[in-house]
Design an enzyme around this catalytic site. Sequence first.
Site, PDB file in Angstrom:
ATOM      1  N   TYR A 182      42.157 -24.735 103.174  1.00  0.00           N
ATOM      2  CA  TYR A 182      42.221 -23.218 103.928  1.00  0.00           C
ATOM      3  C   TYR A 182      41.679 -23.141 105.411  1.00  0.00           C
ATOM      4  CZ  TYR A 182      43.119 -21.423  99.140  1.00  0.00           C
ATOM      5  OH  TYR A 182      43.660 -21.249  97.888  1.00  0.00           O
ATOM      6  N   HIS A 215      42.400 -29.253  93.506  1.00  0.00           N
ATOM      7  CA  HIS A 215      43.427 -28.122  93.994  1.00  0.00           C
ATOM      8  C   HIS A 215      44.831 -28.320  93.459  1.00  0.00           C
ATOM      9  CE1 HIS A 215      43.828 -25.209  97.830  1.00  0.00           C
ATOM     10  NE2 HIS A 215      44.779 -24.928  96.719  1.00  0.00           N
TER      11      HIS A 215
HETATM   12  N1  LIG Z   1      44.651 -22.784  93.502  1.00  0.00           N
HETATM   13  C1  LIG Z   1      45.820 -22.623  94.452  1.00  0.00           C
HETATM   14  O1  LIG Z   1      46.485 -23.435  94.535  1.00  0.00           O
HETATM   15  C2  LIG Z   1      45.808 -21.161  95.128  1.00  0.00           C
HETATM   16  C3  LIG Z   1      47.178 -20.881  95.526  1.00  0.00           C
HETATM   17  C4  LIG Z   1      47.421 -19.773  96.071  1.00  0.00           C
HETATM   18  C5  LIG Z   1      46.040 -18.607  96.191  1.00  0.00           C
HETATM   19  N2  LIG Z   1      45.122 -19.271  95.492  1.00  0.00           N
HETATM   20  C6  LIG Z   1      43.847 -18.189  95.574  1.00  0.00           C
HETATM   21  O2  LIG Z   1      44.171 -16.864  95.290  1.00  0.00           O
HETATM   22  C7  LIG Z   1      43.847 -15.850  95.844  1.00  0.00           C
HETATM   23  C8  LIG Z   1      44.983 -14.699  95.826  1.00  0.00           C
HETATM   24  O3  LIG Z   1      46.089 -15.112  96.137  1.00  0.00           O
HETATM   25  P1  LIG Z   1      46.802 -14.584  97.492  1.00  0.00           P
HETATM   26  O4  LIG Z   1      45.936 -14.090  98.376  1.00  0.00           O
HETATM   27  O5  LIG Z   1      47.874 -15.546  97.705  1.00  0.00           O
HETATM   28  O6  LIG Z   1      47.845 -13.407  96.837  1.00  0.00           O
HETATM   29  P2  LIG Z   1      47.387 -11.963  95.997  1.00  0.00           P
HETATM   30  O7  LIG Z   1      46.027 -11.725  95.917  1.00  0.00           O
HETATM   31  O8  LIG Z   1      48.560 -11.782  95.060  1.00  0.00           O
HETATM   32  O9  LIG Z   1      48.188 -11.012  97.310  1.00  0.00           O
HETATM   33  C9  LIG Z   1      47.408 -10.862  98.495  1.00  0.00           C
HETATM   34  C10 LIG Z   1      48.445  -9.748  99.306  1.00  0.00           C
HETATM   35  O10 LIG Z   1      48.445  -8.673  98.626  1.00  0.00           O
HETATM   36  C11 LIG Z   1      48.044  -7.462  99.312  1.00  0.00           C
HETATM   37  N3  LIG Z   1      46.985  -6.432  98.738  1.00  0.00           N
HETATM   38  C12 LIG Z   1      45.988  -6.854  98.190  1.00  0.00           C
HETATM   39  N4  LIG Z   1      45.567  -5.632  97.537  1.00  0.00           N
HETATM   40  C13 LIG Z   1      46.328  -4.664  97.682  1.00  0.00           C
HETATM   41  C14 LIG Z   1      46.276  -3.174  97.549  1.00  0.00           C
HETATM   42  N5  LIG Z   1      45.453  -2.774  96.892  1.00  0.00           N
HETATM   43  N6  LIG Z   1      47.499  -2.652  97.832  1.00  0.00           N
HETATM   44  C15 LIG Z   1      48.551  -3.441  98.667  1.00  0.00           C
HETATM   45  N7  LIG Z   1      48.695  -4.723  98.968  1.00  0.00           N
HETATM   46  C16 LIG Z   1      47.534  -5.440  98.529  1.00  0.00           C
HETATM   47  C17 LIG Z   1      47.371  -8.224 100.749  1.00  0.00           C
HETATM   48  O11 LIG Z   1      47.591  -7.433 101.809  1.00  0.00           O
HETATM   49  P3  LIG Z   1      46.439  -6.786 102.535  1.00  0.00           P
HETATM   50  O12 LIG Z   1      45.959  -7.811 103.242  1.00  0.00           O
HETATM   51  O13 LIG Z   1      47.568  -5.801 103.693  1.00  0.00           O
HETATM   52  O14 LIG Z   1      45.789  -6.049 101.712  1.00  0.00           O
HETATM   53  C18 LIG Z   1      47.940  -9.618 100.518  1.00  0.00           C
HETATM   54  O15 LIG Z   1      49.118  -9.531 101.374  1.00  0.00           O
HETATM   55  C19 LIG Z   1      44.038 -16.723  97.273  1.00  0.00           C
HETATM   56  O16 LIG Z   1      43.498 -15.837  98.386  1.00  0.00           O
HETATM   57  C20 LIG Z   1      43.339 -17.901  96.910  1.00  0.00           C
HETATM   58  O17 LIG Z   1      41.777 -17.755  97.151  1.00  0.00           O
HETATM   59  C21 LIG Z   1      44.759 -20.273  94.984  1.00  0.00           C
END
Ligand SMILES: NC(=O)c1ccc[n+]([C@@H]2O[C@H](COP(=O)([O-])OP(=O)(O)OC[C@H]3O[C@@H](n4cnc5c(N)ncnc54)[C@H](OP(=O)(O)O)[C@@H]3O)[C@@H](O)[C@H]2O)c1
Length: 270
Positions: free
Chosen positions: A42, A100
Amino acid sequence: MNTNTIPAFGLGTFRLKDQVVIDSVKTGLELGYRLVDTAQIYGNEAEVGQAIAESGVPRDDIFITTKIWTANYAEDKLVPSLKDSLQKLRTDHVDLTLIHWPSPNNAVPVAEFMGALMQAKAQGLTRRIGISNFNIALMKEAIEAVGAEHIATNQIELSPFLQNRKVVDFAKSQGIHITSYMTLAYGKALKDPVIEAMASARNATPAQVVLAWAMQLGYAVIPSSTKRENLASNLLAQQLQLSDADMAQIARMDRGERLTSPEGLAPAWD
Ligand SMILES: NC(=O)c1ccc[n+]([C@@H]2O[C@H](COP(=O)([O-])OP(=O)(O)OC[C@H]3O[C@@H](n4cnc5c(N)ncnc54)[C@H](OP(=O)(O)O)[C@@H]3O)[C@@H](O)[C@H]2O)c1
């Protein structure tokens, strides 16, 4: 005490860089988040470390997860790379270290990197170890290498549109906790009319409904947000209780829709 337990709720940091990640983590900690999920790839471990240091929240109250990048899986690289991460994160240990993605082309055998993770744990560099994006076959290899009791979690993409039941069932049968990433389907699930209706009927936000659904199934969640309002309201999902009918309705939304499957990294998904 089972030292392998992990908190049910945390803060994701994927895609967030520089001041954006500093602000998100600081705001999250101020609002009451106590788990931060980062990764070597990241490119934000130093900023996460800075935000934690400047937050005033004691290190021992915070659960830090990082993930080893694929270039660092070899036995002689994994521990040094984790030490670099610790330096960036300004701590002498993390609470959870994950592999990862599976090693591309199996370049480093599962037994080698799981063994290296065990060494990191034995050295006190990480309290728990785990895996991410592992299919059932790879989970079996990891279990064979170190024993299921040492694998705290398999962090996988899991949302209402991708419920990943085969992996979940196998992990459960082994006592391995599931962490759902992209629970909100990167915001897409929040625009679903069924979720929207459920939310308005309960005076909740769509994100709270989706997060409550995942937690009610026993998964840990790590939603990310750059907005204080969303960070605050997402946290309140922990207080939302969905009915059996709601749970059944979301269960029917599974359509196997995967958003993250990078070529060269993704295994043959179950
Ligand atoms: N292990 C892996 O390979 C892997 C892969 C992907 C992700 N991850 C981890 O999982 C975490 C979560 O995944 P993600 O960040 O990709 O996606 P997510 O949490 O599913 O979605 C984040 C998105 O949703 C929006 N959001 C969040 N809360 C909201 C709300 N209450 N109302 C409206 N929109 C909202 C955010 O926008 P705003 O900023 O505008 O609120 C952002 O665009 C990552 O940050 C990472 O730490 C791990």
